[in-house]
Every structure is written in structure tokens, then in C-alpha cells.
Design a protein around this motif. Structure first.
Motif, PDB file in Angstrom:
ATOM      1  N   ARG A  90       0.826  -1.211   0.000  1.00  0.00           N
ATOM      2  CA  ARG A  90       0.000   0.000   0.000  1.00  0.00           C
ATOM      3  C   ARG A  90       0.858   1.259   0.000  1.00  0.00           C
ATOM      4  O   ARG A  90       0.597   2.198  -0.757  1.00  0.00           O
ATOM      5  CB  ARG A  90      -0.914  -0.025   1.232  1.00  0.00           C
ATOM      6  N   ALA A 115      -1.763   1.233  -4.222  1.00  0.00           N
ATOM      7  CA  ALA A 115      -2.848   0.292  -4.541  1.00  0.00           C
ATOM      8  C   ALA A 115      -3.142  -0.591  -3.346  1.00  0.00           C
ATOM      9  O   ALA A 115      -2.277  -0.814  -2.492  1.00  0.00           O
ATOM     10  CB  ALA A 115      -2.460  -0.570  -5.737  1.00  0.00           C
ATOM     11  N   GLY A 123      -7.445   1.011  -7.032  1.00  0.00           N
ATOM     12  CA  GLY A 123      -6.649   2.214  -6.931  1.00  0.00           C
ATOM     13  C   GLY A 123      -6.751   3.027  -8.208  1.00  0.00           C
ATOM     14  O   GLY A 123      -7.336   2.575  -9.194  1.00  0.00           O
ATOM     15  N   ALA A 128      -1.553   4.306  -9.259  1.00  0.00           N
ATOM     16  CA  ALA A 128      -1.331   3.251  -8.259  1.00  0.00           C
ATOM     17  C   ALA A 128      -1.292   1.876  -8.917  1.00  0.00           C
ATOM     18  O   ALA A 128      -0.444   1.031  -8.592  1.00  0.00           O
ATOM     19  CB  ALA A 128      -2.435   3.297  -7.200  1.00  0.00           C
TER      20      ALA A 128
END
Length: 652
Positions: free
Chosen positions: A602, A607, A638, A642
């Protein structure tokens, strides 16, 4: 200017009358014929100086018409309705020839003219029917497929009739001559199949490689007319050779391109042909022979309609199909003009018979949109007063049906819908009239009612009065419209989702108050576009935006009064901005055999992993301790950046 002036006048007046015909929702060929009537020798005003020269040019129009027919011909078009097309159409034509022969004898014609009359009226109009079906939104229905299949075989039959009918002038000498002509035709076909399928495609590939559109057009025209001239030189029909050339080219890789470039030229010369037909029409003939024209018109139209309906029933077509086919194909077709011109030129029929057929053909074509439009109300009337439905049910719940789903049509779409509802334990009932499909529903243990979907007793048996939702999957727009009206009458609060046959049918369904209408062709095209854009590496959000925009532009226009579809669609589109992207994890990836928390996905990419599919089982919302393994299918959400960051990370 002579001939040049004549052509200019024909084109200008054909445009004007064609525009009028289009505004009146009539086929363009009627406008062309009226232009010929106006410019012909039997009316006052402008008159063509040399009708014979125009007739000679019209011969090219006939050849190009049949050449294009050969290019369009495909046995694939006949496959869904092959039995009624290949077997039923010859039966229909023989029955119609017998009808025409009887009508000719009734009107005092000799036997030869009566046979010609029967042959001329045995054709229906491909151009008029296709235009009518498109205007009524019937294209794609079972009725339209049956009609198109019949029309294809009818159009093919014009070639042998052009060879056989002139030989009636001398039956004793004509029979051997006809046999010899058949042998020559078979020999010519054999040569074309052996040499044409090899030589002509090679020639087209060579010309196409040059890259000149003008040269390609010239080559296609030269092949069609040149092969036609060769057949003429060996004693066969000029038009027959053109048709065979088109049929051979249709199987080549350049067949579609050849058809696309020849169509404008065919239409121009076809304009000359239909205008020349109109020039031979004498309006005073209609006045002087009004009773004979009307008598023949009634005999042919009613007789042909009954023949077509009977043929449809014999080949086990039910519901609206026999009625639609009978009311659609009753008219006399444009190929009657081609044969009639041949009959006059070979002195096989008189000008009076020609004028009679011409007049009846024009009137029957003009009646087609009106008569065909009676299909829906007549079908509803027949269903209401003259049909006693056989009602059979299977697997209906013992308790009273309530808040369930009624599915009209147990075909592929209806069957799959029922299967999914069954898995979800949602109560449902399928209405199906086809016995074979009804048996399939029984074998799948699906609750079903056997009967017509647009009959009140059947809908009542399915519990429409207490249903929560009606799903209409039948492709026949007449049946579906009738069923929707009846269902709304029984249950005004019923929500309805309907499969629409086309844009015009879509608008009718909107007016009937359906909740949702689906256009299968539109949805299929959007899915093709979606998959194509994925292969082009277009971001999923952009794909979703573009496809949803197209859907909005159509559906929102159709449902502005019923519901604010555009707002709902935008909300759904906003939700899909977070649509999942699935990625397969390879064993070479640095993420393999590490937990989500260890990889710090993350923070590094932006994402989020929201699902993992492993061994055909879904693990939703995995926590930081979840270890990713090779061959895992990972779902991420995302923004575009991302997702791109994650794709780079997973490949490292």
C-alpha cells in the motif's frame, strides 16, 4: 446532347421522386419507376428522346444487380432457416406459378402467357421487404430470418427461369434446347469453379496490392460484365454469367470489398433499369383495365399470402411467424421486371401482359408497408378470440406464488436466467411455448408453464398478478409487446425487463412503461470494444468511461421521462472507477512468498489488495499477514498511477 440529356433527366427526376418516396416511407425503386413514368412516352411533359438506348443501358443494370446478388450470396445466411428456404421456397414458387396460371386462364390468357404470369408473380421483393422490416424494427426476429431466407432462394431462382421460360415459345424444339442450355450452364459453372476460384482471387490480390481504388473498381466491373459477356457469347444469359462471377468472387478474401465498391455503380445502373421499366408503364392502361388489374391484384396478394402462411405452418413455424411471413411476402418483386422485360424482348408475352404485371407489381409494392403493419394487431386479435391455449405446468410451488420472477421465453437467455435464479433460491417461473424447450426446462427441474406468453390464461398461471418482476427474453417483438401490454393490464405495479429487437422496438417498449430494455446487439458491441481496448493497454477507467458514455447516449435518450438514467449511470460509473483489476503473480516476482505487510504494498504503490483467488477459492479482504504465493490471482483497486506502480512492482 441526345443520350447524355436523357441520362441527366432520368437522374434528376429519379432523385426528386426518390426523395418523395423516402418521405412517404416507400421504397426508392417506386420513386425511380414513377420518374420513368413521368419521362415516358405515355405522359405529357418531358419525354426521353430514345427509350431504346436507355433500355440497352438498363441491361447493364440487370447484370450488375445479379452480380451484386452473387457477391452477397452466402449459404451461411440460409443455415438457421435452411429447411423452409431450400425446400419450402421451391414449393411456394410452384404453388404461386399454379395460382398465376389459374388467374391467367380466368382472365382469358393463353397457356403460355398464363405460365409466364405465374412465374412473374412468384417472386417477392427483397428491396421492399428489407426496407419495411428495418422501418418496423423487425430485423433480427425469427420472422425476418425466415423471410430473408426465402427471398435469397427466390432471387437465385431468377437465373434458371431466365434460361427456361423463353423456350416455351417452341416447346418441341425448346426442350432439347433447354437441356443443351442446362448442359452449357453446368459446363460453364464447372469451368468457373475450377478456374475462377483460382484465377479471379489471384487477379484481385494482385490488383489490390497496387493500392489503387479506381483500378480495383474497374477490375471488379470488368470481371462482372466481362464474364457475363462470355456467357452471352456461348448462348447463355448475360445476367447469368454476371451472377456466377459474383458468386465465385464472394468466396474470395476480397469479396466484401468487391461488394462495397460495386454497390454505388449497381445502384446508378439499377436506377436506369427501374426508370426504363416505368417508361413502359401506361397510366391509361390502369384506367382502361381497372377491373382486371384489381382482380389480379386481389387474387395474387391474397393467394400468395395464404401460400406463404401455409408453407410456414407446414415447416412447423408457429405463433406470429406464419402471419408475418404471409403479410410480408405477398407482393410481386422487382425481379418480375427483369423477367417481364425478357418476355417482351423474346416475344413470349405481349405488351398488354407486361403492362398488367407491371401495374400489379407497383401497386402491391406500395401496399406492403401498410399490410405488413397489420401483423401485430391481427396477431393479437387472433390470440384473443381464436386460440384456446393448451395449458401445462411443471414444478410450480404448492403455495400461492408471490414476489417471484416470471421469465417469458425458455431459450438460451431465459434458461440461463432461470438457472442463476435457482442457485440464488429466488422463486421463478418460466413461460415457454416450444415443446422441446419445455422438456429441457423440466429436465433441469425449473418451474415452467407451457403456453403462449401473450395469453392471459398463461400469464395468470405463471402468477403475474402477484409477481415482483417480469423478464421478457423472447426475440419476437410482436409477442413481447403484446405480452408486456397484457402483463401491465394484470399488474400495473409490475417491474419489467425486456429484450428489445431493435431501436424502434426499444422506443415502443419505453412507451409501454417497461422498467429496463436491453439491446443485445449494443451490449455485445460494447463488450467487443471493451476487450479490444484492453489488448491495446488502454486504462480500465478510460475503457469504462468510453463504453458507459455510449450506453448513456442511447439509453438516457430513451428513458428521460421514465427515470433519470443518466444520473444513475454516472453513479454506477463512479462506483466502477474502483473496479477490480486482476493480476497473476508469477514465481519470479519479488512479492511471491512474502506477506502483504512485509512487501509494504500500500505504501510503495498506493494500490490496495482486496482479494486473492487461490486453488479456485476466493479470499476477500486479506490482512497484512496474508502470504502471497506464485500463481495467485490478485485483485487490486486504486487510481491509474497506483495500478501502474503495482504492475511495475510485481514484475520486479
Amino acid at each position: 446532347m441526345g443520350l447524355a440529356t436523357d441520362i441527366i433527366l432520368i437522374v434528376v427526376f429519379a432523385f426528386f421522386f426518390g426523395l418523395v418516396a423516402q418521405r412517404l416511407k416507400q421504397p426508392l425503386i417506386l420513386g425511380y419507376i414513377l420518374a420513368g413514368v413521368f419521362l415516358g412516352p405515355y405522359t405529357s411533359g418531358y419525354t426521353i428522346s430514345d427509350v431504346h438506348e436507355i433500355e440497352l443501358l438498363a441491361e447493364i443494370g440487370i447484370a450488375l444487380l445479379l452480380f451484386a446478388l452473387g457477391l452477397e450470396f452466402s449459404f451461411k445466411d440460409l443455415k438457421p432457416v435452411k429447411k423452409i428456404a431450400l425446400i419450402g421456397t421451391p414449393i411456394q414458387m410452384l404453388a404461386t406459378i399454379a395460382l398465376g396460371y389459374w388467374a391467367g386462364q380466368l382472365m382469358g390468357l393463353d397457356w403460355k402467357s398464363s405460365v409466364w404470369l405465374g412465374a412473374l408473380v412468384s417472386f417477392s421483393s427483397t428491396m421492399v421487404i428489407l426496407k419495411t422490416l428495418m422501418n418496423q424494427g423487425w430485423m433480427g426476429t425469427l420472422s425476418s430470418r425466415v423471410m430473408v431466407g426465402i427471398l435469397i432462394v427466390q432471387d437465385l431462382a431468377v437465373v434458371p427461369l431466365m434460361i427456361a421460360l423463353p423456350e416455351l415459345n417452341d416447346p418441341v424444339l425448346g426442350l432439347p434446347k433447354l437441356g443443351f442450355a442446362a448442359l452449357k450452364a453446368i459446363g460453364f459453372l464447372s469451368v468457373m469453379i475450377v478456374l475462377g476460384t483460382r484465377l479471379l482471387p489471384w487477379l484481385l490480390r494482385h490488383i489490390a496490392s497496387v493500392g489503387s481504388k479506381e483500378l480495383f473498381l474497374l477490375a471488379i466491373t470488368a470481371i462482372g460484365l466481362g464474364v457475363g459477356y462470355l456467357t452471352y457469347m456461348v448462348g447463355l444469359s448475360f445476367a447469368f454469367g454476371a451472377f456466377v462471377a459474383g458468386m465465385v468472387l464472394s468466396e474470395s478474401e476480397h469479396g466484401h470489398q468487391a461488394l462495397s465498391v460495386i454497390i454505388p455503380l449497381r445502384d446508378i445502373f439499377g436506377l436506369l433499369f427501374f426508370s426504363s421499366v416505368g417508361m413502359l408503364f401506361d397510366p391509361m392502361f390502369l384506367v382502361d383495365n381497372f377491373s382486371s388489374v384489381i382482380k389480379l391484384l386481389v387474387i395474387i396478394c391474397i393467394g400468395k399470402g395464404l401460400i406463404f402462411a401455409t408453407i410456414s405452418i407446414l415447416f412447423k413455424y408457429r405463433n406470429v411467424v406464419p402471419l408475418a411471413v404471409g403479410l410480408g411476402l405477398f407482393q410481386v418483386g422487382e425481379f418480375a421486371f427483369v423477367l417481364a422485360r425478357l418476355g417482351v424482348s423474346t416475344a413470349s408475352i405481349t405488351n398488354e401482359v407486361y403492362s398488367l404485371v407491371l401495374t400489379v407489381t407497383i401497386l402491391s409494392m406500395a401496399l406492403t408497408p401498410v399490410v405488413s403493419g397489420l401483423t401485430a394487431p391481427l396477431y393479437r386479435f387472433r390470440q384473443r378470440w381464436f386460440r384456446h391455449e393448451k395449458l401445462t405446468t411443471y414444478n410450480l410451488p404448492q403455495e400461492k406464488l408471490a414476489n417471484h420472477v416470471v421469465i417469458l421465453g425458455g431459450g438460451r437467455i431465459g434458461f440461463q436466467t432461470a438457472q442463476i435464479l435457482k442457485r440464488l433460491n429466488q422463486t421463478h417461473v418460466v413461460v415457454e411455448f416450444d415443446q422441446k424447450r419445455f422438456e429441457e426446462l423440466k429436465q433441469a427441474d425449473i418451474a415452467a408453464v407451457y403456453g403462449d406468453a401473450d395469453q392471459e390464461i398463461v400469464l395468470e398461471a405463471a402468477g403475474v398478478s402477484s409477481a415482483a418482476l417480469l423478464v421478457v427474453t423472447v426475440s419476437d417483438c410482436v409477442t413481447s409487446q403484446s405480452a408486456v401490454k397484457l402483463a401491465k393490464k394484470i399488474n400495473e405495479r409490475l417491474e419489467i425487463i425486456v429484450r428489445s429487437a431493435g431501436y424502434d422496438d426499444f422506443k415502443v417498449m419505453k412507451e409501454l412503461g417497461v422498467s429496463e430494455a436491453v439491446l443485445p446487439d449494443l451490449e455485445g458491441s460494447l463488450e467487443i470494444v471493451r476487450q479490444a481496448l484492453q489488448y491495446l493497454d488502454v486504462p480500465l477507467t478510460e475503457i469504462q468511461y468510453q463504453t458507459e458514455k455510449v450506453r448513456q447516449e442511447l439509453y438516457s435518450d430513451l428513458f428521460t421521462q421514465k427515470q433519470n438514467y443518466k444520473v444513475l449511470s454516472q453513479l454506477r460509473g463512479a462506483e466502477r472507477q474502483f473496479d477490480l483489476q486482476w493480476v497473476r503473480l508469477s514465481k519470479e516476482s519479488s512479492l511471491a512468498n512474502h506477506s502483504i505487510g512485509e512487501s509494504n504494498i500500500r505504501k510503495r504503490t498506493g494500490a490496495s489488495i482486496v482479494g486473492v483467488v487461490r486453488n479456485e477459492e476466493l479470499l476477500s479482504n486479506p490482512d497484512a499477514n496474508c502470504v502471497l504465493l506464485d500463481e495467485d490471482l490478485i485483485a487490486i483497486i486504486g487510481n491509474d498511477q497506483a495500478r501502474n506502480n503495482f504492475l511495475k512492482l510485481i514484475k520486479s
